[in-house]
Design a protein around this motif. Structure first.
Motif, mmCIF file in Angstrom:
data_model
loop_
_atom_site.group_PDB
_atom_site.id
_atom_site.type_symbol
_atom_site.label_atom_id
_atom_site.label_comp_id
_atom_site.label_asym_id
_atom_site.label_seq_id
_atom_site.Cartn_x
_atom_site.Cartn_y
_atom_site.Cartn_z
ATOM 1 N N LYS A 200 7.977 -0.403 0.859
ATOM 2 C CA LYS A 200 8.419 -1.519 1.697
ATOM 3 C C LYS A 200 8.002 -2.821 1.039
ATOM 4 O O LYS A 200 7.068 -2.862 0.231
ATOM 5 C CB LYS A 200 7.820 -1.410 3.102
ATOM 6 C CG LYS A 200 8.126 -0.117 3.824
ATOM 7 C CD LYS A 200 7.456 -0.094 5.177
ATOM 8 C CE LYS A 200 7.762 1.193 5.935
ATOM 9 N NZ LYS A 200 7.209 2.366 5.244
ATOM 10 N N SER A 201 8.684 -3.882 1.422
ATOM 11 C CA SER A 201 8.375 -5.190 0.823
ATOM 12 C C SER A 201 6.951 -5.619 1.155
ATOM 13 O O SER A 201 6.303 -6.307 0.360
ATOM 14 C CB SER A 201 9.373 -6.234 1.313
ATOM 15 O OG SER A 201 9.336 -6.323 2.741
ATOM 16 N N ASP A 203 4.445 -3.866 1.154
ATOM 17 C CA ASP A 203 3.500 -3.155 0.307
ATOM 18 C C ASP A 203 3.295 -3.838 -1.043
ATOM 19 O O ASP A 203 2.414 -3.454 -1.800
ATOM 20 C CB ASP A 203 3.980 -1.716 0.060
ATOM 21 C CG ASP A 203 4.106 -0.939 1.358
ATOM 22 O OD1 ASP A 203 3.324 -1.206 2.274
ATOM 23 O OD2 ASP A 203 4.979 -0.065 1.427
#
Length: 211
Positions: A200-201, A203
């Motif tokens: 995910k962004s 992360d």
């Protein structure tokens, strides 16, 4: 580890290169007459991974499975227990000419139970349960747990082969557990499995240079 290897049985050809082997039957136990998958870990007397090969035999000396461990000491094999004691004979690949052999008894197979094999890699994860005749017709239950919480459960009637399909995308990310039990609460098979989290962004990690 050295003392454990001696307790579990070794040859006396070369005591300077003993190993210790641990067995991990999938589902928790071997089941007589059912095809069982077994993971194993082998280390030497210094605790280092042991790379070797060998085979599993019964009391009559019949070869039931071949085994080979990788550079991390890990191995995987399938075997059908026939009711007799099973033994793993390991050969040191580096000293094969010297025919160094070490012997390790496998866990005792249960007379009744469910042998579990779970495909945790495919998109459609399939759990196959092979039930002994003594369990066929009885009521079993299964539960899927994540972080200690049940997110799916159901009952089923035991037959020789039960297949449970679990779509990977419908499972929570991280470690989950499949448990199969009877009406008395006895656990017949249990296994942890892992679904890799989707990137995910949030992360992402960024480095900002300040001048």
């Amino acid at each position: 580890l050295y003392l454990r290897a001696i307790d579990e049985g070794i040859s006396t050809n070369d005591l300077m290169k003993t190993i210790s082997v641990q067995f991990y039957p999938e589902g928790g136990s071997l089941v007589r007459g059912q095809r069982c998958r077994v993971a194993m870990l082998a280390v030497d007397d210094n605790g280092n991974p042991y790379s070797g090969e060998g085979f599993v035999t019964n009391e009559a000396g019949d070869v039931l499975a071949s085994v080979q461990t990788d550079t991390l000491g890990r191995g995987l094999f399938e075997v059908t227990p026939d009711g007799s004691s099973l033994t793993l004979q390991m050969h040191n690949m580096e000293k094969r000419k010297r025919k160094q052999v070490q012997f390790f008894p496998l866990p005792k197979a249960q007379k009744e139970g469910c042998a579990l094999v779970l495909d945790a890699v495919s998109d459609t994860m399939l759990a196959a349960l092979q039930c002994t005749d003594s369990l066929c017709g009885s009521l079993l239950g299964y539960a899927l747990l994540h972080n200690g919480n049940v997110f799916r459960c159901d009952t089923m009637r035991a037959v020789p082969l039960i297949e449970l399909e679990m779509g990977r995308n419908s499972l929570p990310e991280g470690v989950s557990q499949l448990t199969v039990f009877d009406s008395q609460g006895r656990i017949w098979a249990e296994r942890l499995f892992f679904r890799r989290p989707v990137a995910k962004s949030v992360d992402s990690i960024r480095a900002i240079s300040q001048t």
